[in-house]
Design an enzyme around this catalytic site. Structure first.
Site, PDB file in Angstrom:
ATOM      1  N   GLU A   1      12.224  73.886  18.636  1.00  0.00           N
ATOM      2  CA  GLU A   1      10.755  74.015  19.710  1.00  0.00           C
ATOM      3  C   GLU A   1      10.780  72.110  19.412  1.00  0.00           C
ATOM      4  OE1 GLU A   1       7.111  76.661  19.809  1.00  0.00           O
ATOM      5  OE2 GLU A   1       7.995  76.286  17.968  1.00  0.00           O
TER       6      GLU A   1
ATOM      7  N   LYS B   1       8.071  79.491  26.930  1.00  0.00           N
ATOM      8  CA  LYS B   1       8.352  80.158  26.186  1.00  0.00           C
ATOM      9  C   LYS B   1       7.366  81.559  26.199  1.00  0.00           C
ATOM     10  CE  LYS B   1       5.932  79.915  20.633  1.00  0.00           C
ATOM     11  NZ  LYS B   1       5.756  78.671  20.395  1.00  0.00           N
TER      12      LYS B   1
ATOM     13  N   CYS C   1      10.861  80.735  19.544  1.00  0.00           N
ATOM     14  CA  CYS C   1       9.704  80.829  18.148  1.00  0.00           C
ATOM     15  C   CYS C   1       9.376  81.970  18.563  1.00  0.00           C
ATOM     16  CB  CYS C   1       8.350  79.527  18.080  1.00  0.00           C
ATOM     17  SG  CYS C   1       7.984  79.117  16.234  1.00  0.00           S
TER      18      CYS C   1
END
Length: 249
Positions: A44, A126, A162
């Site tokens: 990330e 994300k 994540c």
């Protein structure tokens, strides 16, 4: 049965050093391709370092990240590495306004891209933005709303970033619906005591929910008060560990 050789590079990126981080990505991509990798991945926001905090609110830094991503894709192709897809986390911006959040077009995104044959062929942002503990991502970023799937050597690879793996719903059930063969999550997950056990149980649970092999790639290194320990994990659809990288390496 098709086989996919996956290179998970748990590198130590430096916040703000886009040029240095780019060099590290090129170096480890070259190494991975030399080892026969079919798909190469980095953590990330590997291109910018993590967490970027208020740098995300500086338009010039966002544009520097976007330009560096395009330059990186071209360089990898120019060095003969362009045929292997490379997943890279970076800082992007949304092209459209998000009225329900009061965010205009151009708002920052915690994003990842797939680089292939000299360009970014796929981009995603994300979904879940953590806003607890050491995280305040909801302050900086707007949420993504897509589930891109990449086909590599006949295997459909679903991508997550994540917190998308830590929270219920979202990309995990979508990966099952898409009948993905691999769920790949790129992370910058800070170390805390006993988190290695917590991570392993999480990845096992999500693999069973997604119904496919699941790979969890994490950063190493440190940034201010945060330490990142790596501990990247790959488990099969039943939750059995296939491979696990060491911590702090």
């Amino acid at each position: 049965m098709q086989r996919l050789r996956l290179a998970l590079n748990q590198i130590d990126s430096t916040v703000g050093d886009i040029a240095g981080n780019s060099e590290a990505i090129v170096h480890w991509t070259r190494h991975a391709v030399g080892q026969g990798a079919h798909l190469v991945a980095f953590p990330e926001m590997a291109l910018t370092g993590y967490p970027v905090e208020d740098l995300a609110l500086r338009p010039s830094f966002v544009e520097a990240s976007r330009a560096a991503l395009d330059a990186l894709a071209e360089r990898l192709s120019g060095e003969g590495l362009g045929e292997v897809p490379v997943v890279v986390g970076y800082l992007d911006r949304t092209e459209r306004a998000v009225p329900r959040l009061g965010r205009p077009a151009g708002s920052p995104e915690n994003a990842a891209a797939v680089l292939h044959r000299g360009r970014a062929v796929l981009r995603l942002a994300k979904h879940h933005l953590p806003n607890y503990g050491v995280f305040d991502e909801f302050r900086y970023f707007v949420q993504g709303d897509t589930l891109p799937v990449l086909r590599v050597r006949g295997i459909d690879v679903a991508l997550a970033i994540c917190e998308d793996l830590w929270q219920e719903g979202g990309r995990v059930p979508a990966a099952r619906s898409a009948r993905a063969g691999l769920l790949l999550s790129v992370n910058a997950s800070p170390y805390e005591r006993d988190k290695d056990d917590t991570r392993l149980e999480l990845v096992r649970k999500r693999a069973r929910e997604a119904g496919c092999t699941t790979a969890y790639l994490a950063s190493t290194g440190g940034q201010d008060e945060l330490v990142f320990d790596g501990d990247s994990i790959v488990v099969d659809a039943a939750g059995e560990v296939i491979a696990r990288a060491p911590q702090f390496t």
